[in-house]
Scaffold this motif. Structure first.
Motif, PDB file in Angstrom:
ATOM      1  N   LYS A   1       0.840  -1.209   0.000  1.00 27.67           N
ATOM      2  CA  LYS A   1       0.000   0.000   0.000  1.00 27.67           C
ATOM      3  C   LYS A   1       0.872   1.255   0.000  1.00 27.67           C
ATOM      4  O   LYS A   1       0.690   2.158  -0.809  1.00 27.67           O
TER       5      LYS A   1
ATOM      6  N   TYR B   1      -0.295  -1.378  -5.758  1.00 25.11           N
ATOM      7  CA  TYR B   1      -1.632  -1.756  -6.239  1.00 25.11           C
ATOM      8  C   TYR B   1      -2.011  -0.985  -7.507  1.00 25.11           C
ATOM      9  O   TYR B   1      -2.872  -1.419  -8.259  1.00 25.11           O
TER      10      TYR B   1
ATOM     11  N   GLN C   1      -9.179  -5.841   2.241  1.00 27.00           N
ATOM     12  CA  GLN C   1     -10.347  -5.118   1.734  1.00 27.00           C
ATOM     13  C   GLN C   1      -9.919  -3.900   0.907  1.00 27.00           C
ATOM     14  O   GLN C   1     -10.483  -3.623  -0.149  1.00 27.00           O
ATOM     15  N   PHE C   2      -8.895  -3.196   1.413  1.00 22.24           N
ATOM     16  CA  PHE C   2      -8.401  -2.024   0.668  1.00 22.24           C
ATOM     17  C   PHE C   2      -8.005  -2.422  -0.758  1.00 22.24           C
ATOM     18  O   PHE C   2      -8.385  -1.764  -1.729  1.00 22.24           O
TER      19      PHE C   2
ATOM     20  N   LYS D   1      -8.920  -5.017  -2.526  1.00 22.54           N
ATOM     21  CA  LYS D   1     -10.109  -5.410  -3.298  1.00 22.54           C
ATOM     22  C   LYS D   1     -10.829  -4.154  -3.792  1.00 22.54           C
ATOM     23  O   LYS D   1     -11.264  -4.086  -4.935  1.00 22.54           O
ATOM     24  N   ASP D   2     -10.917  -3.170  -2.916  1.00 28.36           N
ATOM     25  CA  ASP D   2     -11.572  -1.911  -3.314  1.00 28.36           C
ATOM     26  C   ASP D   2     -10.822  -1.228  -4.455  1.00 28.36           C
ATOM     27  O   ASP D   2     -11.403  -0.470  -5.232  1.00 28.36           O
ATOM     28  N   GLN D   3      -9.529  -1.487  -4.527  1.00 28.37           N
ATOM     29  CA  GLN D   3      -8.720  -0.905  -5.612  1.00 28.37           C
ATOM     30  C   GLN D   3      -8.834  -1.719  -6.904  1.00 28.37           C
ATOM     31  O   GLN D   3      -8.155  -1.423  -7.879  1.00 28.37           O
ATOM     32  N   GLY D   4      -9.635  -2.798  -6.859  1.00 29.36           N
ATOM     33  CA  GLY D   4      -9.840  -3.604  -8.061  1.00 29.36           C
ATOM     34  C   GLY D   4      -8.890  -4.789  -8.190  1.00 29.36           C
ATOM     35  O   GLY D   4      -8.888  -5.481  -9.219  1.00 29.36           O
TER      36      GLY D   4
END
Ligand code: KDO
Length: 325
Positions: free
Chosen positions: A215, A220, A280-281, A283-286
């Protein structure tokens, strides 16, 4: 040859004599590390360590390898050009082969296990060797996190066989290349500072790091999947020049030690909290985040170490002692 050079440098530093810090408040403690300024280890050194020693020393952190290239900080300390660094077992293993035991996949189990291992009696000889050979005192162990494979393309990686031919960036030393190979990939050495661009341009197919680092370095943005291999519960050591350390009074040394332990603990708790929330972060970034066949990874990686030259350099019985802790 590397060993000889450093040994001579360390001997020279020791021979330069030990006048103590009469006006200790003037003492600057310059740290150089490859961590970014927003990495939790750097944050803890700046916000916890620095203020705790400010009565007698001025802590000055230099991040992103801005003073010395990644992998050269230990030599800088041995030469007397640097006071502190955040070093790794892989870097120490370049000079003291036994440290490679902590670079081996699936040896440390978690952050608490790392702490118990660092405090154990069997670490005394390794710590002494670092002092004698490199002029480096290891103060505390820092938790970097569980390293996972992070790739530019989204394809199935269930076992090490699926990483065949994958150009996986690993940090630049033999111990790291071995780990990349043990994972089944085609390892490529590269300094941390170059990894983002290499992923962006496709010079490499992937890299491995703990989630907080992925991160922090924005990997990502240039990758599509994370495979939760957890192949190395990675650590770093807060290290100080022994020559510098010896000039402090016993009280100051006790303050430095506590400041270092407190900084390590603070960073450890923050890294653990980040690791727990970051899937989760991503996943939220695709990104896709997958659980591989961990048993297959563990067996292959452990097998590679146990049949390698590395394990022959590990002190007799040390792996059993680590596993028993
Ligand atoms: C890396 O180069 O991948 C690595 O994670 C290796 C660690 O030992 C440590 O040096 C870290 O980079 C840097 O501090 C950057 O976070």
């Amino acid at each position: 040859p590397k060993l000889k050079q450093v040994f001579t440098a360390a001997a020279m530093v020791v021979a330069m004599g030990a006048t103590s810090f009469a006006h200790a408040a003037d003492t600057k403690l310059r740290m150089s590390a490859s961590a970014s300024a927003t990495d939790q280890r750097a944050v803890a050194m700046t916000e916890v360590f620095g203020p705790a020693v400010s009565d007698f020393a001025e802590f000055e952190g230099h991040w992103n390898s801005s003073l010395f290239k990644q992998g050269t900080d230990l030599e800088a300390i041995a030469r007397g050009n640097l006071d502190m660094t955040i070093t790794s077992a892989q870097e120490l293993a370049e000079f003291i082969p036994a440290f490679s035991i902590f670079s081996a996949g699936y040896v440390h189990r978690d952050a608490e296990h790392q702490k118990r291992v660092f405090a154990a009696d069997f670490m005394d000889d390794l710590k002494e060797e670092a002092k004698d050979l490199l002029n480096v005192k290891l103060l505390s162990v820092m938790y970097l996190g569980r390293r996972h494979v992070n790739l530019r393309e989204d394809f199935e990686v269930a076992t090490p066989a699926d990483l065949k031919g994958v150009k996986l960036r690993m940090p630049g030393s033999d111990a790291w290349q071995f780990l990349g190979k043990a994972l089944g990939a085609n390892p490529t050495p590269m300094a941390f500072a170059e990894v983002y661009t290499a992923l962006q341009t496709g010079a490499v197919d992937g890299q491995d790091n703990p989630l907080p680092t992925d991160k922090d370095a924005k990997f990502y943005e240039v990758t599509k999947q994370i495979v939760l291999t957890g192949h190395l519960v990675d650590l770093n050591y807060i290290a100080i020049s022994k020559k510098v350390w010896d000039k402090f009074t016993p009280e100051q040394q006790a303050t430095l030690q506590k400041a270092s332990d407190d900084a390590a603990e603070s960073a450890r708790q923050k890294q653990l909290a980040l690791e727990a929330e970051l899937v989760q972060f991503f996943k939220d970034q695709g990104l896709k985040v997958y659980e591989p066949n961990l048993k297959a990874f563990q067996e292959t990686v452990q097998g590679a170490y146990l049949t390698s030259d590395y394990s022959e350099q590990w002190p007799e019985g040390l792996l059993d002692k680590i596993n028993a802790l």
